[in-house]
Write a protein that holds these residues in place. Structure first.
Motif, mmCIF file in Angstrom:
data_model
loop_
_atom_site.group_PDB
_atom_site.id
_atom_site.type_symbol
_atom_site.label_atom_id
_atom_site.label_comp_id
_atom_site.label_asym_id
_atom_site.label_seq_id
_atom_site.Cartn_x
_atom_site.Cartn_y
_atom_site.Cartn_z
ATOM 1 N N TYR A 201 20.932 -76.547 31.243
ATOM 2 C CA TYR A 201 20.768 -77.845 30.307
ATOM 3 C C TYR A 201 20.798 -79.084 31.186
ATOM 4 O O TYR A 201 20.313 -80.003 31.085
ATOM 5 N N TYR A 202 21.574 -79.242 32.489
ATOM 6 C CA TYR A 202 21.703 -80.148 33.284
ATOM 7 C C TYR A 202 20.579 -80.207 34.145
ATOM 8 O O TYR A 202 20.285 -81.298 34.817
ATOM 9 N N THR A 203 19.808 -79.043 34.519
ATOM 10 C CA THR A 203 18.487 -79.067 35.358
ATOM 11 C C THR A 203 17.600 -79.753 34.497
ATOM 12 O O THR A 203 16.836 -80.679 34.758
ATOM 13 N N GLU A 204 17.314 -79.432 33.156
ATOM 14 C CA GLU A 204 16.493 -79.965 32.336
ATOM 15 C C GLU A 204 16.807 -81.686 32.171
ATOM 16 O O GLU A 204 15.982 -82.379 32.141
ATOM 17 N N LEU A 205 17.870 -81.939 31.940
ATOM 18 C CA LEU A 205 18.599 -83.369 31.871
ATOM 19 C C LEU A 205 17.802 -84.269 32.882
ATOM 20 O O LEU A 205 17.395 -85.245 33.049
ATOM 21 N N ALA A 206 18.317 -83.569 34.142
ATOM 22 C CA ALA A 206 18.090 -84.280 35.695
ATOM 23 C C ALA A 206 16.405 -84.439 35.594
ATOM 24 O O ALA A 206 16.113 -85.301 36.243
ATOM 25 N N ARG A 207 15.710 -83.617 35.283
ATOM 26 C CA ARG A 207 14.148 -83.684 35.114
ATOM 27 C C ARG A 207 13.836 -84.609 34.336
ATOM 28 O O ARG A 207 12.767 -85.504 34.464
ATOM 29 N N ARG A 208 14.317 -84.710 33.174
ATOM 30 C CA ARG A 208 13.918 -85.769 32.122
ATOM 31 C C ARG A 208 14.373 -87.209 32.555
ATOM 32 O O ARG A 208 13.602 -88.090 32.411
ATOM 33 N N ARG A 209 15.473 -87.414 33.056
ATOM 34 C CA ARG A 209 15.800 -88.598 33.911
ATOM 35 C C ARG A 209 14.961 -88.983 34.786
ATOM 36 O O ARG A 209 14.734 -89.949 35.134
ATOM 37 N N GLY A 210 14.676 -87.957 35.603
ATOM 38 C CA GLY A 210 13.586 -88.378 36.884
ATOM 39 C C GLY A 210 12.197 -88.853 36.036
ATOM 40 O O GLY A 210 11.551 -89.681 36.898
ATOM 41 N N THR A 211 11.914 -88.301 35.107
ATOM 42 C CA THR A 211 10.481 -88.571 34.499
ATOM 43 C C THR A 211 10.614 -90.174 34.093
ATOM 44 O O THR A 211 9.707 -91.044 34.315
ATOM 45 N N GLN A 212 11.861 -90.278 33.245
ATOM 46 C CA GLN A 212 12.157 -91.918 33.064
ATOM 47 C C GLN A 212 12.135 -92.777 34.250
ATOM 48 O O GLN A 212 11.688 -93.727 34.068
ATOM 49 N N ALA A 213 12.770 -92.222 35.396
ATOM 50 C CA ALA A 213 12.805 -92.962 36.530
ATOM 51 C C ALA A 213 11.535 -93.340 37.113
ATOM 52 O O ALA A 213 11.277 -94.411 37.661
ATOM 53 N N VAL A 214 10.626 -92.344 37.074
ATOM 54 C CA VAL A 214 9.142 -92.811 37.365
ATOM 55 C C VAL A 214 8.486 -93.714 36.574
ATOM 56 O O VAL A 214 8.041 -94.639 37.140
ATOM 57 N N ARG A 215 8.765 -93.653 35.218
ATOM 58 C CA ARG A 215 8.340 -94.575 34.072
ATOM 59 C C ARG A 215 8.851 -95.901 34.554
ATOM 60 O O ARG A 215 7.848 -96.996 34.292
ATOM 61 N N ASN A 216 9.871 -96.117 35.035
ATOM 62 C CA ASN A 216 10.616 -97.494 35.149
ATOM 63 C C ASN A 216 10.600 -97.819 36.534
ATOM 64 O O ASN A 216 10.948 -99.113 36.807
ATOM 65 N N SER A 217 9.784 -97.231 37.339
ATOM 66 C CA SER A 217 9.719 -97.553 38.819
ATOM 67 C C SER A 217 8.238 -97.559 39.363
ATOM 68 O O SER A 217 7.925 -98.245 40.235
ATOM 69 N N GLY A 218 7.442 -96.566 38.881
ATOM 70 C CA GLY A 218 6.309 -96.254 39.370
ATOM 71 C C GLY A 218 6.390 -95.466 40.706
ATOM 72 O O GLY A 218 5.216 -95.208 41.188
ATOM 73 N N ARG A 219 7.403 -94.976 41.053
ATOM 74 C CA ARG A 219 7.928 -93.974 42.110
ATOM 75 C C ARG A 219 7.681 -92.505 41.762
ATOM 76 O O ARG A 219 8.470 -91.902 41.228
ATOM 77 N N LYS A 220 6.107 -92.189 42.088
ATOM 78 C CA LYS A 220 6.120 -90.819 41.593
ATOM 79 C C LYS A 220 6.385 -89.772 42.168
ATOM 80 O O LYS A 220 6.513 -88.493 41.780
ATOM 81 N N GLU A 221 7.123 -90.073 43.236
ATOM 82 C CA GLU A 221 7.936 -88.924 44.210
ATOM 83 C C GLU A 221 9.177 -88.626 43.526
ATOM 84 O O GLU A 221 9.499 -87.574 43.802
ATOM 85 N N ILE A 222 9.607 -89.224 42.488
ATOM 86 C CA ILE A 222 11.009 -88.965 41.984
ATOM 87 C C ILE A 222 10.537 -87.845 40.812
ATOM 88 O O ILE A 222 9.840 -87.613 39.951
ATOM 89 N N LYS A 223 11.414 -86.703 41.081
ATOM 90 C CA LYS A 223 11.536 -85.505 40.224
ATOM 91 C C LYS A 223 12.770 -85.296 39.541
ATOM 92 O O LYS A 223 12.837 -84.780 38.396
ATOM 93 N N TYR A 224 13.938 -85.769 40.232
ATOM 94 C CA TYR A 224 15.289 -85.756 39.365
ATOM 95 C C TYR A 224 16.130 -86.843 39.540
ATOM 96 O O TYR A 224 15.845 -87.529 40.645
ATOM 97 N N ALA A 225 16.817 -87.161 38.527
ATOM 98 C CA ALA A 225 17.546 -88.456 38.634
ATOM 99 C C ALA A 225 18.645 -88.064 37.691
ATOM 100 O O ALA A 225 18.903 -87.216 36.866
#
Ligand SMILES: [Zn+2]
Length: 240
Positions: A201-225
């Motif tokens: 559950y928390y691995t998936e959450l980190a992945r989803r927040r990582g995707t949102q971090a990319v969307r909000n920063s343009g930093r494509k190297e982010i995988k987990y947040a």
């Protein structure tokens, strides 16, 4: 490496800091910060379901087991941990707990503080921990408060993401890139054997927040947040 800086994490129960802030803890520990976790309770009643299903289980055994898991996880993340054993369902901090936490703030002088959200209709110990954190932070700032040590400055406080954020009035205002330390967080999560159902559950959450971090920063190297909400305004000399 800056060993003079520190991070203080206040966790209501034995595992909360792992799911909600394990990435931040590992990240700051790797940067050389002293990371100190104050764990108010073992979560012996509310968050130890799997242990209680075992025949012949006792309260002492649950607490010992949760403490061992928690110590192991803190060690993996690179943090120190102190247990207060304030009870669980309900968590009841005493005057001594308040005094000890003020002393912790003054002794550590943390660069920032992490704790729970102010609302959580699924577990009232979480807001209790948040209120206690804010209250003792304010006491530690008061020159007249009768505790040893230098009075505290104004470390920012960040609330970590609750299990059901919408119900807890949680807004993800900060997305912290934890990609470099995600494997460390996963390892710490896997040391919490009483709550195996939360690993994925928390691995998936980190992945989803990582995707949102990319969307909000343009930093494509982010995988987990990990997501955090600020309590006090950010003070800055420029916007952006
Ligand atoms: Zn909890």
């Amino acid at each position: 490496m800056d060993s003079s800086k520190s991070l203080l994490v206040v966790s209501a129960h034995a595992a909360d800091f792992v799911w909600r802030a394990g990435g931040a803890i590992a990240l700051y520990a790797q940067r050389g910060y002293r990371v100190r976790i104050l764990c108010l309770s073992y979560g012996e009643h509310g968050e130890s379901e799997r242990l209680w299903r075992q025949p012949g289980m006792t309260l002492d055994c649950v607490k010992t087991s949760r403490r061992a898991e928690s110590e192991r996880a803190a060690g993996i993340l690179g943090a120190e941990i102190r247990f207060f054993d304030c009870g669980d369902y309900p968590l009841r901090p005493t005057d001594q707990t308040v005094h000890d936490m003020v002393a912790e703030f003054r002794d550590l002088q943390p660069a920032c503080v992490l704790t729970h959200s102010f609302a959580d209709p699924y577990n009232f110990d979480h807001p209790e921990a948040a209120n206690l954190t804010l209250r003792t932070r304010v006491y530690a700032q008061a020159a007249g408060y009768p505790a040893d040590g230098k009075k505290l400055g104004a470390p920012p406080v960040f609330l970590f993401e609750p299990h059901q954020p919408e119900q807890c009035d949680f807004k993800p205002q900060v997305l912290l890139d934890i990609t470099p330390v995600f494997e460390v967080k996963r390892q710490a999560m896997e040391s919490m054997e009483a709550q195996e159902h939360l690993w994925e559950y928390y691995t998936e959450l980190a992945r989803r927040r990582g995707t949102q971090a990319v969307r909000n920063s343009g930093r494509k190297e982010i995988k987990y947040a990990e997501a955090f909400q600020r309590v006090y305004p950010q003070v800055a000399t420029e916007l952006g």
